[in-house]
Design an enzyme around this catalytic site. Sequence first.
Site, PDB file in Angstrom:
ATOM      1  N   ASP A  82     -46.067 -40.260 -69.520  1.00 12.38           N
ATOM      2  CA  ASP A  82     -44.850 -39.740 -70.150  1.00 12.38           C
ATOM      3  C   ASP A  82     -44.526 -38.374 -69.576  1.00 12.38           C
ATOM      4  OD1 ASP A  82     -42.782 -38.813 -71.712  1.00 12.38           O
ATOM      5  OD2 ASP A  82     -43.603 -39.566 -73.589  1.00 12.38           O
ATOM      6  N   HIS A 100     -41.944 -31.824 -72.833  1.00 10.15           N
ATOM      7  CA  HIS A 100     -43.326 -31.535 -73.184  1.00 10.15           C
ATOM      8  C   HIS A 100     -44.035 -30.639 -72.173  1.00 10.15           C
ATOM      9  CE1 HIS A 100     -42.578 -34.604 -76.121  1.00 10.15           C
ATOM     10  NE2 HIS A 100     -42.317 -35.472 -75.175  1.00 10.15           N
ATOM     11  N   ILE A 135     -43.035 -29.066 -76.655  1.00 16.39           N
ATOM     12  CA  ILE A 135     -43.710 -29.630 -77.819  1.00 16.39           C
ATOM     13  C   ILE A 135     -44.658 -30.739 -77.386  1.00 16.39           C
ATOM     14  CG2 ILE A 135     -41.801 -29.059 -79.349  1.00 16.39           C
ATOM     15  CD1 ILE A 135     -40.936 -32.002 -79.225  1.00 16.39           C
ATOM     16  N   GLY A 158     -44.923 -36.963 -79.233  1.00 16.54           N
ATOM     17  CA  GLY A 158     -45.136 -37.624 -80.510  1.00 16.54           C
ATOM     18  C   GLY A 158     -46.236 -38.669 -80.434  1.00 16.54           C
TER      19      GLY A 158
END
Length: 291
Positions: A193, A198, A213, A216
Amino acid sequence: MPIDPSVAIGADLGSRTFSWTESDVLLYHLGIGAGARPGDNVSPAALRWTLDGPSLQVLPSFGVVVPTFHETDPPPLDLPGCDINLAQVVHGSQSVEVAGPLPTSGTATLTTTLTDVWDKGKAAVIWQEGVARSPEGEELWRVRSSIFVRGEGGWGGERGTSAAVAVPDREPDLVATYDVTPQQALLYRLCGDRNPLHADPDFAKTAGFPAPILHGLCSYGIVLRELTEGLLGGDAAAVRGFTARFAGVVFPGETIRVAGWREGDRVVASATIAGGERDGSPVLADCSLSL
């Protein structure tokens, strides 16, 4: 209209055939924090996640990420009937159901369908479902996920349903914490990913966040691992499925608090930030682990 439900709903997103090895399993487990505690490098229980060999097991959440594990480009958003921008998108929810313990290496084909588009007013929610099968046609696992697209609602479409999971009114059977490392997102992005949200500070600011961040799905894997270790004796084979809604963000360096309750043939759980200015902020909600 950027999203056309008449085109999107029911669209066949095709099939993808992929393979994985023990090394991929090890990297995934390290990416979700396995082996991070003192003594884990010599603990037989901890090494079931991080050492190749006959004792290696696979956390079911690996099935969510393995189809794109070797991707190096940001995730594409060329969904039929959906003209959306990556910066508008956050992961909404995720579930995985396994037919049995996942093999530590193998080949499978995932067939995916776009099943629903919901109009939340100021946002849209897009749902996908996929089934992974072995080369012999045997079902290995199923996945269902949603993405939340900010700024793309308001066309008067179906609002959708909710599936809230209430936590019991008693003390949890497990309370565990995991300290997210500063490089956690940079490590996890090697699991396929490469969304710049991120890793790239400038991109994160463009998307409305002060810093990159955590993925998830990294939080999702961390929580499932903590529940499996804390309530199921670390036995990945005991897990038949895991569902969660992404309720908030995690910044690398923060601590995730996991609470879990045994309820018959399932575990109900929640995950929040522990400590700091954002103490108590939600991470995952509506968590249900089926046994």
